[in-house]
Design an enzyme around this catalytic site. Structure first.
Site, PDB file in Angstrom:
ATOM      1  N   GLN A  85       0.818  -1.221   0.000  1.00 29.88           N
ATOM      2  CA  GLN A  85       0.000   0.000   0.000  1.00 29.88           C
ATOM      3  C   GLN A  85       0.849   1.267   0.000  1.00 29.88           C
ATOM      4  O   GLN A  85       2.045   1.227   0.291  1.00 29.88           O
ATOM      5  CB  GLN A  85      -0.904   0.007   1.228  1.00 29.88           C
ATOM      6  CG  GLN A  85      -2.071  -0.945   1.108  1.00 29.88           C
ATOM      7  CD  GLN A  85      -3.104  -0.625   2.162  1.00 29.88           C
ATOM      8  OE1 GLN A  85      -3.194  -1.286   3.172  1.00 29.88           O
ATOM      9  NE2 GLN A  85      -3.885   0.411   1.934  1.00 29.88           N
ATOM     10  N   HIS A  86       0.199   2.385  -0.308  1.00 25.99           N
ATOM     11  CA  HIS A  86       0.727   3.752  -0.142  1.00 25.99           C
ATOM     12  C   HIS A  86       1.820   4.182  -1.114  1.00 25.99           C
ATOM     13  O   HIS A  86       2.135   5.366  -1.187  1.00 25.99           O
ATOM     14  CB  HIS A  86       1.281   3.991   1.278  1.00 25.99           C
ATOM     15  CG  HIS A  86       0.419   3.555   2.398  1.00 25.99           C
ATOM     16  ND1 HIS A  86      -0.917   3.913   2.501  1.00 25.99           N
ATOM     17  CD2 HIS A  86       0.679   2.788   3.485  1.00 25.99           C
ATOM     18  CE1 HIS A  86      -1.410   3.389   3.618  1.00 25.99           C
ATOM     19  NE2 HIS A  86      -0.471   2.708   4.225  1.00 25.99           N
ATOM     20  N   ASP A 248      -2.174  -4.999  -0.096  1.00 23.79           N
ATOM     21  CA  ASP A 248      -1.835  -6.307   0.479  1.00 23.79           C
ATOM     22  C   ASP A 248      -2.674  -6.654   1.699  1.00 23.79           C
ATOM     23  O   ASP A 248      -3.007  -7.825   1.913  1.00 23.79           O
ATOM     24  CB  ASP A 248      -0.334  -6.402   0.798  1.00 23.79           C
ATOM     25  CG  ASP A 248       0.193  -5.217   1.600  1.00 23.79           C
ATOM     26  OD1 ASP A 248      -0.606  -4.331   1.983  1.00 23.79           O
ATOM     27  OD2 ASP A 248       1.409  -5.176   1.836  1.00 23.79           O
TER      28      ASP A 248
END
Length: 498
Positions: A85-86, A248
């Site tokens: 992520q991110h 994830d």
């Protein structure tokens, strides 16, 4: 009549890419593959990756999985991608990557995040506006940082993608994002499931950033079919559907069957996460609880600790121990490590919320300074961070009858017992340790089913494909629970002094 329905699940993480081949009829994983990534690190908290490595690892892991499963890639019906992520992936108008991807664990943009938070009206303002409190790892501060540090790169941005969005773009040529992964950008409202366009205009008034955003799609929708050239390159059926995919954690939720209230998934990876499904966006007043959307149609209140197996791994390397030697030493030391406490905040920390903290050891004496106690303190300290987070989720009304444990750390029977005792909750693992890759494959089967008129619900697929490993079931031991409670209170006192 077909006896198999084959789907490819991909999980592109920080350390590498995993691939699995799932038969959605029998629920069996037929083959797996893996390939490693390297990181670009700087002393200033820089953590980046060359996206070309992801494409090479995707290819290698896929070919390995097909070989291991002994199946023809032409029989793959769909592909699901899970991604860390991110992360920020910037493309120009030709679809070329402009610079290395900044990752979730990058803290170089902490100053920009602090300024964004002030702009939003602090934690309270961020919660009211977005439903989450932006943290240094989120994508939004990476955009502001790029504008200030790399103005030429910034001027060429044509697409802003998350890692899994970028892989889907590579596969299909279409730029999309789904609600779960979008929740961690910091410019997405988790209650309304829409981009916060004004926030991007505040960073750049020209409107270029909002024009570069991917289109938002539902979790059950597919992005499209795989591009012919990529299908040929991977050795996959060109008619294979590419599902929405997700972050994830969202894929790990599907891969552990965590798609209805009551279940809790805990991941012991390089970072630690704890999350549970919610049918409504019940935003916690606590800044550390991120009420992300799930990739299954609901929400996924989640806490993330920045330090887990990266911290225990650092102690192992310091003493030049293999995993078995490390575990043996942890087992030798008593609960509470003879009074040694480790605050393992080697990478700053998100839960407890201490982004600028460093790691520290407390309670050392000439008698208790042993390798065994230091190894034990590392495992206990990282697990106490997860307990801290689980308590926040419990205060938010989440029930936890049992914990489904995933990630590399879950393979250790010793660590499973420590988790069961510290959380005072039964623990069990799934048979398939690569829960995010499995979740991605299950989601691909769900998307395919939607396109065929709903022959399988997500619940049907999870019931068939998510198998619990009964031999891993671990119950809390009452005497240990009491001893750990004392050690945990000591940990909380040390955290309070920070």
């Amino acid at each position: 009549m077909t006896t198999q329905q084959l789907f490819l699940g991909i999980d592109c993480g920080t350390q590498g890419t995993k691939a699995i081949i799932l038969d959605a009829i029998s629920g069996q994983v037929l083959g797996q593959g893996a390939a490693a990534h390297t990181m670009i690190s700087g002393a200033n908290g820089r953590r980046e990756q060359d996206t070309q490595q992801w494409l090479e690892a995707f290819t290698l892991a896929t070919r390995q999985a097909l070989l291991a499963a002994n199946v023809d890639g032409q029989s793959i019906l769909g592909i699901g991608v899970s991604g860390q992520q991110h992360g920020l992936v910037l493309l120009d108008d030709q679809g070329e990557v402009l610079r290395p991807a900044k990752l979730w664990c990058d803290t170089e943009t902490s100053a920009e995040n602090d300024r964004m938070l002030v702009h939003l009206g602090g934690e309270k303002g961020s919660l009211e506006r977005l439903g989450v409190v932006i943290a240094p790892g989120y994508t939004v501060s990476k955009l502001l940082w790029t504008k200030e540090q790399h103005p030429v790169v910034f001027s060429r941005i044509a697409r802003i993608l998350l890692p899994h969005d970028y892989l889907n773009f590579w596969l299909t040529g279409r730029a999309c994002s789904e609600y779960g992964d979008a929740s961690g950008t910091g410019y997405f409202n988790v209650r309304t499931r829409q981009w916060d366009l004004q926030l991007l205009r505040d960073i750049d008034a020209s409107g270029r950033l909002q024009a570069a955003l991917p289109e938002l799609i539902d979790a059950h929708q597919s992005v499209g079919t795989i591009l012919p050239a990529i299908a040929e390159h991977l050795g996959i059926n060109p008619n294979a559907l590419v599902s929405s995919g997700g972050g994830d954690n969202m894929m790990g939720a599907i891969g552990t069957g965590n798609i209805q209230p009551g279940a809790i998934t805990m991941s012991l990876g390089s970072s630690g996460t704890v999350y549970a499904y919610s049918e409504v966006p019940k935003v916690s007043p606590d800044a550390s609880v991120a009420t992300f959307c799930s990739s299954s149609g609901g929400w996924l209140p989640l806490i993330c600790t920045m330090n887990l197996t990266n911290a225990t791994g650092a102690i192992r390397e310091l003493f030049d121990l293999d995993l078995q030697q490390f575990n043996d030493l942890v087992a030798q030391a008593p609960i509470g490590a003879d009074g040694v406490s480790m605050l393992p905040f080697l990478n700053g920390e998100r839960v407890p919320a201490l982004p600028h903290a460093t790691g520290s050891l407390h309670g050392l004496t000439l008698d208790n300074l042993t390798q065994a106690n230091l190894c034990r303190a590392a495992v206990e300290g990282t697990t106490f961070g997860l307990r801290y987070g689980l308590d926040l989720l419990r205060h938010n009304g989440l029930q936890s009858r049992s914990i489904c444990l995933i990630g590399g750390g879950s393979k250790s029977a010793l660590w499973r017992q420590i988790v069961a005792d510290i959380m005072n909750t039964p623990v069990i693992c799934t048979e398939q340790s690569e829960a995010a890759a499995l979740g991605a494959a299950i989601q691909a089967a769900w998307c395919k089913s939607w396109s065929n008129g709903h022959e399988n619900t997500l619940a049907d697929l999870c019931q068939r494909c998510v198998k619990l490993d009964s031999s891993s079931e671990t119950l809390p031991i009452a005497a240990n629970v009491a001893a750990f409670q004392q050690a945990y209170e000591r940990y909380q006192q040390h955290v309070a002094t920070l």
